[in-house]
Design an enzyme around this catalytic site. Structure first.
Site, PDB file in Angstrom:
ATOM      1  N   HIS A   1       0.876  -1.276  -0.045  1.00 32.20           N
ATOM      2  CA  HIS A   1      -0.019   0.016  -0.052  1.00 32.20           C
ATOM      3  C   HIS A   1       0.795   1.279  -0.055  1.00 32.20           C
ATOM      4  CE1 HIS A   1      -3.268  -2.766   0.557  1.00 32.20           C
ATOM      5  NE2 HIS A   1      -3.962  -1.794   0.437  1.00 32.20           N
TER       6      HIS A   1
ATOM      7  N   SER B   1      -0.293  -1.236  -6.382  1.00 32.36           N
ATOM      8  CA  SER B   1      -0.136  -2.243  -7.238  1.00 32.36           C
ATOM      9  C   SER B   1       0.618  -1.942  -8.504  1.00 32.36           C
ATOM     10  CB  SER B   1      -1.485  -2.957  -7.502  1.00 32.36           C
ATOM     11  OG  SER B   1      -2.212  -3.645  -6.550  1.00 32.36           O
TER      12      SER B   1
ATOM     13  N   LYS C   1     -14.418  -7.503  -8.621  1.00 28.60           N
ATOM     14  CA  LYS C   1     -13.554  -8.552  -9.510  1.00 28.60           C
ATOM     15  C   LYS C   1     -12.765  -9.530  -8.591  1.00 28.60           C
ATOM     16  CE  LYS C   1     -10.033  -7.978 -13.156  1.00 28.60           C
ATOM     17  NZ  LYS C   1      -9.302  -7.017 -14.063  1.00 28.60           N
ATOM     18  N   ASP C   2     -12.280  -9.273  -7.412  1.00 28.45           N
ATOM     19  CA  ASP C   2     -11.661 -10.559  -6.568  1.00 28.45           C
ATOM     20  C   ASP C   2     -12.596 -11.387  -6.389  1.00 28.45           C
ATOM     21  OD1 ASP C   2      -9.100  -9.389  -6.785  1.00 28.45           O
ATOM     22  OD2 ASP C   2      -9.151  -8.614  -4.898  1.00 28.45           O
TER      23      ASP C   2
ATOM     24  N   GLU D   1       5.986 -33.878  -2.733  1.00 30.25           N
ATOM     25  CA  GLU D   1       4.719 -33.307  -3.458  1.00 30.25           C
ATOM     26  C   GLU D   1       5.255 -32.401  -4.655  1.00 30.25           C
ATOM     27  OE1 GLU D   1       1.166 -33.410  -1.210  1.00 30.25           O
ATOM     28  OE2 GLU D   1       2.472 -34.917  -2.153  1.00 30.25           O
TER      29      GLU D   1
END
Lengths: 458, 170
Positions: A214, A218, A242-243, A286
């Site tokens: 922040h 972004s 959107k998320d 894995e």
């Protein structure tokens, strides 16, 4: 403001004394301006946060039924699967959640690599992210040990034995990690304790990650800084919705695995209780560790005074730690691969090489890549007799391209990418011209038109 | 020393306080680290006695010692000959077969691959000894590393013959 609703007044009362709502608004609300051109590749950060919450919630519940003891761990997991109400669902969500976490985070990382999100001034944000990845790996590894199946036990044995490669104090470290002379009950109990602790460490790191994010906001697909209000939109409602949409898509894929292929990413050997006397024929970690496992195994030769085993361990850790210095290896004037024609190709090549390393990690190193079987040396009877008498060296079979060789090429390229290609491209690559701002190419006409639109909206 | 500027007394207090705090922190942290080392009950289980009388020639048994497998093999004369005929310069970790046994035909060794700790499979590999399936290390009839990533021979534990057919490991 006498007509404000009770809810609003309560919020105001609290916010005046402790500005938590202001904080939230600045973090994920309308008070957080966000570049308007973020693509769906920017959904994976919030998805990672979602999966972390799922893992913690299901993990706390599993801990209510799990017993961390070598004699009871396997049975307690089976009891969760058969007897505990919805235990099967919670465990399958937790097990597949681990895989989902890595899928999401790997996409998040490659997004950062492609668009230069690690570049100045977001270096610290990136470094915190790499530390989160390391914590995730430690957590996932220890979690995989808890069911105490064959893969749990032998995975723990092989990985803890990596530290025996450390010169002088290696064996002391391994014994300290084990709490004994082999992987045993003390090992299981401490792994359980740490597996419970580390996710909360990750939560703390995620808070720092978001805090650092922040500070400058972004990055975006163009990789250029936002220049004023016309380049941004409020996080809420635009990116919250959107998320949320991204989470819906994620859940469809995730629950397809949970309900229809819950063991697809697991290994059947882990449904055999751990046996310290029998090693499974083919130990694989894995899937999310496979590229690093391939790097570890590809070093079959001593490098100067460093023995092969130690060198493999060093390179395995270096393959992740190199990301920490990436912001300083890349000196290109441009962030986004959109404007870096050669870096764009190199990026995709790195992705392909990483996938190939993953495939190599799952194979037996000595298996041939292109044939069914490697040819053996042709030895005549006379030669065989001579070899038996020690008069002649053993005959070497003709060269056969094995997975270990593919792994060596992949490992070499991986480090070449970060340590040679990235610095060279930063100096010599001819980048394409950057647009003057985020909104200019869309709205056209330069800043005047953009300003006009902004004014109109206001 | 800076006696004349009146600082030496204060400097001494700073350094002494810092030193006490540092030592105190180390003293507090050490128990938290050392608790992870093998505990006394684990150390107490450090010996195992084995009766060898039931093991036939050419047969191997695996016993647990300190949570690890120990291979005990009554080797055949061919195996012993094969191990002793091998020139030392062909070995990655040179050690003669005689140095690895206390009494023939018994070969006693820790069955943990010196690469990354898997348990090798017996009667297998290119040298008629042991083969580790994890990363492909071949050991000969004396448990010495011949091929593959393992750096050392299979280790020989400390053991003594209590009588002709009993050994105590550890």
């Amino acid at each position: 403001m006498s007509n404000a609703s009770l809810g609003t007044r309560v919020v105001r009362w609290i916010d005046y004394r402790m500005p938590i709502f202001t904080l939230l608004d600045h973090a994920v609300g309308s008070g957080y301006p966000t570049p308007k051109n973020l693509s769906y590749w920017w959904n994976f950060g919030s998805l990672a946060g979602l999966v972390l919450v799922i893992q913690i919630a299901t993990g706390i519940v599993l801990a209510m039924h799990y017993t961390p003891h070598v004699d009871m761990a396997f049975a307690s997991v089976e009891r969760i699967m058969r007897d505990v109400n919805f235990g099967w669902l919670i465990r399958y969500v937790h097990a597949n959640g681990a895989s989902a976490f890595f899928v999401v985070v790997y996409i998040h990382i490659f997004r950062g690599l492609y668009y230069g999100s690690y570049r100045e001034p977001r270096e610290l944000l990136w470094i915190i992210g790499v530390i989160i990845l390391l914590c995730m790996m430690a957590t996932a590894f220890m979690g995989y040990v808890l069911p105490w199946g064959q893969m749990s036990f032998w995975g723990a044995t092989v990985i803890t034995n990596l530290f025996s490669a450390v010169p002088l104090v290696g064996d002391a470290i391994v014994s300290w990690l084990w709490g004994g002379f082999s992987v045993d009950n003390p090992t299981l109990q401490r792994f359980y304790s740490l597996h419970y602790l580390l996710p909360f460490v990750i939560v703390g790191l995620v808070v720092l990650h978001i805090w650092a994010l922040h500070r400058f906001g972004s990055n975006n697909p163009l990789g250029i800084d936002t220049k004023g209000d016309k380049d941004t939109i409020p996080f809420h409602p635009y990116y919250t919705v959107k998320d949320l949409f991204g989470m819906g898509v994620f859940f469809i894929i995730f629950f397809a695995f949970v309900f229809y292929a819950p063991n697809y990413l697991g290994h059947p050997d882990n449904y055999i209780p751990a046996d310290p006397l029998v090693t499974p024929a083919h130990i694989v970690p894995e899937w999310y560790f496979l590229p690093f496992y391939a790097i570890l195994r590809s070093i079959t030769f001593d490098v100067l005074f460093i023995p092969a085993k130690l060198m493999g361990v060093i390179l395995m850790f270096a393959s992740i730690l190199v990301l920490l210095i990436l912001p300083w290896l890349d000196r290109s004037p441009v962030r986004s691969a959109k404007f870096r024609p050669i870096y764009k190709q190199v990026f995709w090549l790195l992705l392909v090489v990483t996938v190939i390393l993953g495939i190599v990690g799952a194979k037996t190193p000595s298996d041939p890549v292109f044939a069914d079987k490697c040819p053996v040396a042709e030895v005549t009877e006379e030669e065989a007799a001579a070899i038996a008498r020690g008069e002649m060296e053993e005959k070497k079979p003709p060269f056969c391209f094995q997975y270990v060789h593919l792994g060596q090429i992949g490992t070499a390229y991986y480090f070449l990418h970060f340590l040679v290609l990235i610095p060279l491209l930063g100096r010599f690559e001819k980048t394409r011209p950057l647009p003057p701002s985020i909104s200019e190419p869309v709205l056209g006409g330069g800043t005047a038109a953009g300003a006009a639109v902004t004014r109109e909206k206001a | 020393m800076a006696d004349d500027d009146g600082g030496s007394r204060r400097d001494f207090l700073y350094i002494a306080t810092g030193a006490v705090a540092g030592v105190g922190t180390l003293a507090a942290v050490w128990p938290l680290i050392d608790q992870m080392n093998p505990s006394k009950d684990v150390l107490a289980l450090a010996t195992t006695e084995v009766d060898l009388s039931s093991i036939e020639e050419g047969q191997s048994v695996t016993v647990m010692w300190r949570g690890k497998p120990v291979f005990i093999r009554a080797r055949t004369p061919q195996e012993i000959d094969e191990a002793r005929a091998t020139p030392l310069d062909q070995l990655k970790d040179p050690q003669s077969d005689q140095d690895r046994v206390v009494k023939d035909p018994w070969l006693v060794m820790v069955g943990v691959c010196t690469h990354l700790g898997c348990v090798p499979v017996g009667d297998d590999g290119d040298y008629d000894g042991w083969y580790c399936p994890c990363h492909g290390s071949h050991y000969d009839t004396s448990g010495r590393i011949r091929k593959g990533p393992a750096p050392e021979n299979l280790p020989i534990p400390e053991y003594v013959f209590l009588d002709d057919t009993t050994i105590r490991i550890g």
